[in-house]
Design an enzyme around this catalytic site. Structure first.
Site, short mmCIF file in Angstrom:
data_model
loop_
_atom_site.label_atom_id
_atom_site.label_comp_id
_atom_site.label_asym_id
_atom_site.label_seq_id
_atom_site.Cartn_x
_atom_site.Cartn_y
_atom_site.Cartn_z
N SER A 100 57.12 -49.60 7.48
CA SER A 100 55.78 -49.28 6.98
C SER A 100 55.40 -47.83 7.24
CB SER A 100 54.78 -50.26 7.60
OG SER A 100 53.52 -50.17 7.00
N ASP A 240 51.19 -45.84 2.08
CA ASP A 240 52.10 -45.64 3.20
C ASP A 240 53.54 -45.85 2.74
OD1 ASP A 240 51.91 -48.38 2.88
OD2 ASP A 240 51.96 -48.83 5.01
N ASP A 242 55.79 -48.16 2.83
CA ASP A 242 56.23 -49.36 2.11
C ASP A 242 55.21 -49.85 1.09
OD1 ASP A 242 54.38 -50.38 3.96
OD2 ASP A 242 55.44 -52.29 4.12
N ASP A 244 52.08 -50.97 1.23
CA ASP A 244 51.14 -52.09 1.40
C ASP A 244 49.77 -51.64 1.89
OD1 ASP A 244 51.71 -51.55 4.06
OD2 ASP A 244 52.28 -53.60 4.59
#
Length: 448
Positions: A100, A240, A242, A244
């Site tokens: 992340s 960010d 990833d 999400d």
């Protein structure tokens, strides 16, 4: 919190803590727990742009093939993209390789069930129990029963088409500035907003395996703030690594956090009759100003522990459709099963266009209390919850506040940190309260 699983899957420094050997076991035992009743189960795997992604993907795939799974590699894709496709393609499970917003040396593995939701604590505990058994007693298929692996890079386009359908109208006349953190949204975000007829300027879209989250993205919105002003954009959208999370920037360069985005979208959805039970789900980290703004609009709120999985659990339990975190994990359960930065961006731009206002005007309707968060690196973060001196100083500060603010001290779910947060009427009081508590935490907890 388990031995391997934190609040958001298995994480660690790649090839040191999160080794290929561990990734193989996570794939083998995790895949078994999620698919044991299925012959030739289908499992999707995606990854972000970290250099370690290929290494961990290879090990994960090997573990899944060893239990006879059919693995479909999606390539670079966001975490919510994996979640959506797992459900849309009737797969038994999905796996995302990402840490992340963490720095590039870290990586992680998180699972989704066939319904697109993250695993329950019970499922994670079962995986950990099997991983720690002295003997591996799982089936070992041979010959034609071994697993198969195929590439399905077209999955990203399927996810893109889904996202476009969530827009209420086109975004003609809106200038959008995007910061993709050199991460998983780098190849899709520009296409998405261009296809919706927005004017698009981009930064953070040149991943090289090492630059993910490096001074860019939702954890460094100051970079996008400068970019928005330079390009005279109407709105900035920062994701960010990833994909999400979403943090926004208004046309003046001011940062608009997850609480503000939730408030803006919830108010609009309520006016449209689309906010289930006129309720929003948030975590204990949300700002007091967020709750006061909701009350003014007669929107109810439900609080959970920190972590988007707990927000989702509360939403599922009572049927709510909007929730999220100040950090930018925003869940619109009518559309997807986890936090989705691109989907959240569409919801926000929908609201912006429908309102006819600027983002600064919408955000200013929520007056934030000054808030200060300090992270203290410690040797054992969990001891903070039982330490008598830490408890005593928290109690002392809360008495001083006299109900006009709040304190939150908790271990991080993903890093060796204790987080100390204060909200008060003034910034000076926040500084005073946090300093008092941090000093005790450092002394008592063996700060590094």
């Amino acid at each position: 919190m388990g031995k391997y699983f934190g609040t958001d899957g298995v994480r660690g420094v790649a090839n040191s803590e999160l080794t290929p050997e561990l990734a193989f076991k996570v794939g083998r035992f995790g895949g078994y727990v999620l698919t044991k009743d299925k012959q030739r189960p289908k499992v999707l795997i995606g990854r972000d742009t970290r250099i370690s992604g290929h290494m961990l993907e290879g090990a994960l795939v090997a573990g899944l093939l060893s239990i006879g799974a059919e693995v479909m590699r999606l390539g670079v894709i966001s975490t919510p993209g994996v979640s959506y496709l797992t459900k849309a393609m009737d797969a038994e499970a999905g796996v995302m390789i990402s840490a992340s917003h963490n720095p590039v040396q870290d990586n992680g593995i998180k699972f989704f069930g066939g319904d697109g939701f993250k695993l329950s604590d019970e499922q994670e505990a079962e995986i950990e129990r099997l991983m720690d058994e002295p003997e591996d007693k799982l089936p070992r298929p041979t010959g034609a029963d071994l697993g198969l692996v195929n590439d399905y890079f077209e999955g990203v386009q399927k996810y893109l088409q889904f996202l476009k359908q969530t827009a209420d109208e086109d975004f003609t006349g809106i200038h959008v500035a995007l910061d993709c953190a050199h991460g998983a949204t780098s190849s899709i975000a520009t296409h998405l907003f261009a296809d919706l007829d927005a004017d698009v300027s981009t930064m953070g879209t040149s991943p090289n395996g090492l630059n993910i989250n490096d001074g860019v993205g939702s954890t460094h919105p100051e970079a996008l703030s400068a970019f928005v002003k330079e390009k005279n954009a109407d709105i900035g959208l920062a994701f960010d690594g990833d994909g999400d999370r979403l943090i926004a920037v208004d046309e003046k360069g001011n940062i608009v956090d997850g609480d503000q985005i939730m408030y803006i979208c919830a108010k609009y959805l309520k006016s449209e009759g689309r906010l289930k039970d006129d309720t929003v789900v948030s975590t204990v980290m949300s700002n007091l100003g967020f709750y006061k703004a909701l009350e003014k609009e007669e929107i109810k709120s439900v609080q959970t522990a920190v972590g988007d999985r707990y927000v989702v659990e509360a939403m599922k339990k009572d049927g709510y459709n909007v929730g999220g975190e100040q950090s930018g994990h925003l869940i619109f359960l009518d559309y997807n099963t986890t936090g989705d930065g691109l989907l959240s961006a569409i919801m926000l731009v929908n609201t912006l266009k429908a309102s006819g206002k600027t983002l600064s005007e919408l955000a200013d309707e929520m007056k934030k209390f000054p808030q200060l968060l300090v992270n203290v690196k410690v040797t054992d973060k969990y001891k903070v919850e039982e330490n008598a001196k830490v408890k005593a100083v928290i109690s002392e500060v809360e008495k001083e506040m006299n109900g006009d603010g709040r304190i939150l001290v908790r271990p991080s779910g993903t890093e060796p940190l204790v987080r100390v947060m204060a909200e008060a009427r003034t910034k000076e009081l926040c500084d005073e309260y946090v300093t008092k508590i941090v000093d005790v935490v450092r002394t008592e907890m063996g700060a590094e």
